[in-house]
Design a protein around this motif. Structure first.
Motif, PDB file in Angstrom:
ATOM      1  N   LEU A  41       0.841  -1.188   0.000  1.00 42.23           N
ATOM      2  CA  LEU A  41       0.000   0.000   0.000  1.00 42.23           C
ATOM      3  C   LEU A  41       0.881   1.245   0.000  1.00 42.23           C
ATOM      4  N   PRO A  42       0.313   2.402  -0.363  1.00 45.51           N
ATOM      5  CA  PRO A  42       1.083   3.646  -0.276  1.00 45.51           C
ATOM      6  C   PRO A  42       1.144   4.135   1.173  1.00 45.51           C
ATOM      7  N   PHE A  47      -1.226   9.467  -1.543  1.00 43.49           N
ATOM      8  CA  PHE A  47      -2.224   8.485  -1.133  1.00 43.49           C
ATOM      9  C   PHE A  47      -1.910   7.816   0.211  1.00 43.49           C
ATOM     10  N   ALA A  48      -0.970   8.378   0.974  1.00 46.29           N
ATOM     11  CA  ALA A  48      -0.540   7.731   2.216  1.00 46.29           C
ATOM     12  C   ALA A  48      -1.692   7.510   3.194  1.00 46.29           C
ATOM     13  N   GLN A  49      -2.564   8.513   3.345  1.00 45.52           N
ATOM     14  CA  GLN A  49      -3.673   8.366   4.292  1.00 45.52           C
ATOM     15  C   GLN A  49      -4.652   7.289   3.846  1.00 45.52           C
ATOM     16  N   PHE A  77       3.491  -8.297   7.050  1.00 49.87           N
ATOM     17  CA  PHE A  77       4.599  -7.761   6.259  1.00 49.87           C
ATOM     18  C   PHE A  77       4.089  -6.522   5.529  1.00 49.87           C
ATOM     19  N   LYS A  78       4.961  -5.526   5.353  1.00 49.96           N
ATOM     20  CA  LYS A  78       4.521  -4.276   4.727  1.00 49.96           C
ATOM     21  C   LYS A  78       5.542  -3.794   3.706  1.00 49.96           C
ATOM     22  N   VAL A  79       5.046  -3.338   2.568  1.00 48.27           N
ATOM     23  CA  VAL A  79       5.872  -2.695   1.552  1.00 48.27           C
ATOM     24  C   VAL A  79       5.186  -1.397   1.141  1.00 48.27           C
ATOM     25  N   ASP A  80       5.929  -0.306   1.144  1.00 46.37           N
ATOM     26  CA  ASP A  80       5.417   0.978   0.669  1.00 46.37           C
ATOM     27  C   ASP A  80       5.524   0.981  -0.849  1.00 46.37           C
ATOM     28  N   ASP A  81       4.372   0.980  -1.534  1.00 44.62           N
ATOM     29  CA  ASP A  81       4.433   0.930  -2.997  1.00 44.62           C
ATOM     30  C   ASP A  81       4.691   2.300  -3.626  1.00 44.62           C
ATOM     31  N   GLU A  82       4.658   3.359  -2.782  1.00 37.59           N
ATOM     32  CA  GLU A  82       4.977   4.726  -3.208  1.00 37.59           C
ATOM     33  C   GLU A  82       4.083   5.242  -4.340  1.00 37.59           C
ATOM     34  N   SER A  83       3.002   4.533  -4.639  1.00 30.91           N
ATOM     35  CA  SER A  83       2.134   4.871  -5.778  1.00 30.91           C
ATOM     36  C   SER A  83       2.955   4.994  -7.060  1.00 30.91           C
ATOM     37  N   VAL A 108      -3.863   0.921  -3.994  1.00 29.90           N
ATOM     38  CA  VAL A 108      -4.712   2.077  -4.268  1.00 29.90           C
ATOM     39  C   VAL A 108      -4.618   2.500  -5.729  1.00 29.90           C
ATOM     40  N   HIS A 109      -3.411   2.686  -6.220  1.00 33.03           N
ATOM     41  CA  HIS A 109      -3.139   3.200  -7.563  1.00 33.03           C
ATOM     42  C   HIS A 109      -3.316   2.091  -8.606  1.00 33.03           C
ATOM     43  N   SER A 110      -4.133   2.351  -9.627  1.00 33.46           N
ATOM     44  CA  SER A 110      -4.417   1.318 -10.628  1.00 33.46           C
ATOM     45  C   SER A 110      -3.167   0.897 -11.401  1.00 33.46           C
TER      46      SER A 110
END
Length: 395
Positions: A41-42, A47-49, A77-83, A108-110
């Protein structure tokens, strides 16, 4: 809430079927190790919120079951996809191959979602989409292990056409960004509005993420349509409504849109949002005991108010819980797991919904009007609305 879900799942045959299908040896093995859940997720950027709200909702669903998944502990487990679409495949592979998660929850981001989609199709890892509405995920590139708990990009606008015609708005101008989500939203509006007898006078487009609306607003004023239909989101949506009002169009040419037009921006838009009509699968003001209880418990847990993104994350958790219970926690029993998830009835704060054959929600869409800074539900725009699933070989 837990009791009501148990009754609901038992009524749909999920609990009974799972108990009958799972033998003791398999169950023992399944409970021997934690379920590995990966959030992609971002967590930074625009889109962080939204990413945080989705994770909160998902965790809340499992917390209601003691923090476990059909009796099994959960490892996160978590990865920041940074959009960032260019990193989509790499980040999804980190979860699927490095961390060997049982399920990826994202995103979030398509554009980023298409990276997850590629990895999910190649590795077979279970993928739950809590937001991204890109059509391909549940159409041409659908897969048995991919399930969406939010919407397709055309669903909110598929609900727009009939209520607009019911108000006598027979000629409309469409306006959005020229990118995939905008074009897919236009598909839904064009289909529903023209089928209801409406005429699209003109479709107008801006390059994404341009927010210079003035020239197009001047053109709208000269076209004098009965209404404007649009799709914008985030801060740009707030600016669009303020510019619309400043151009003298508010109150003269009714403004309608996909529900994301007014999500999270009503404070910023202020009085410029008054009277704006939208269609959405959720509203904060939905007056049901289920939604009120959810909102109360969410606020207690996270010291924040939930939104549509929180609900979509929560429902992703409910869907996984339904599948896990049916197979006694053994997520390796994939055919039975997927069958249970396909047949689940999700008792959501948005209202009960089911899964289409292409793995997209079949859900009600509400007609909402902005009144005093709130998206007030004034009716149901479309009952049990499904995406077409065109091109999906699962269907």
């Amino acid at each position: 809430m837990a009791l009501s879900r148990r009754r609901l799942l038992a009524g749909s045959g999920l609990l009974l079927g799972g108990a009958a299908a799972v033998g003791v040896p398999r169950l023992a093995r399944a409970q021997g190790a934690p379920v590995r859940v990966g959030f992609m997720l971002p967590y930074t950027g625009t889109f962080a919120q939204i990413g945080i709200a989705i994770e909160n909702g998902f965790r809340m669903a499992l917390a209601e079951q003691g923090g476990k998944l059909a009796g099994r502990e959960v490892q996160w487990f978590k990865v920041d996809d940074e959009s960032e679409p260019s990193k989509g495949v790499e980040n999804a592979q980190k979860l699927a191959q490095r961390d060997k998660v049982d399920v990826i929850v994202g995103t979030v981001h398509s554009g980023v979602q298409m990276g997850i989609q590629k990895v999910a199709r190649e590795t077979g890892v279970l993928s739950l989409i809590p937001n991204a509405g890109v059509h391909a995920a549940t159409r041409a590139l659908c897969a048995p292990n991919v399930f969406r708990t939010s919407f397709s990009n055309s669903q909110p606008t598929l609900a727009l056409g009939k209520p607009m015609m019911d108000k006598g708005l027979k000629k409309a101008v469409w306006l959005s960004w020229k990118y995939a989500a905008g074009e897919e939203a236009f598909e839904g509006f064009k289909d529903s509005y023209t089928k209801a007898g409406g005429t699209i006078v003109k479709d107008l487009w801006l390059p994404f993420p341009n927010v210079e609306f003035q020239a197009l607003l001047t053109e709208i004023a000269s076209l004098k349509p009965d209404a404007v239909a649009c799709m914008f989101a985030g801060a740009a949506a707030g600016k669009f409504m303020k510019d619309y009002a400043a151009a003298g169009l508010q109150g003269k040419i009714p403004l309608w849109g996909s529900g994301f037009l007014t999500e999270g921006v009503l404070d910023a838009a202020g009085a410029a949002a008054d009277g704006v009509m939208t269609t959405m699968h959720y509203s904060d003001s939905l007056d049901t005991p289920r939604n009120k209880h959810f909102r109360t418990e969410y606020a207690k847990a996270f010291k924040a108010q939930p939104d549509v993104y929180s609900v979509q994350g929560y429902d992703a958790g409910l869907l996984l819980l339904a599948g896990a219970k049916a197979v006694g926690g053994d997520l390796s029993a994939k055919p039975a797991l997927y069958k249970a998830m396909e047949s689940a009835v999700i008792d959501s704060p948005r209202g009960r919904w089911t899964m289409s054959r292409a793995h997209n929600p079949v859900q009600d869409f509400y007609l909402r009007r902005v009144e005093k800074g709130e998206n007030k539900v004034i009716g149901v725009a479309a009952k049990a609305l499904s995406d077409s699933g065109a091109g999906c070989k699962l269907a």
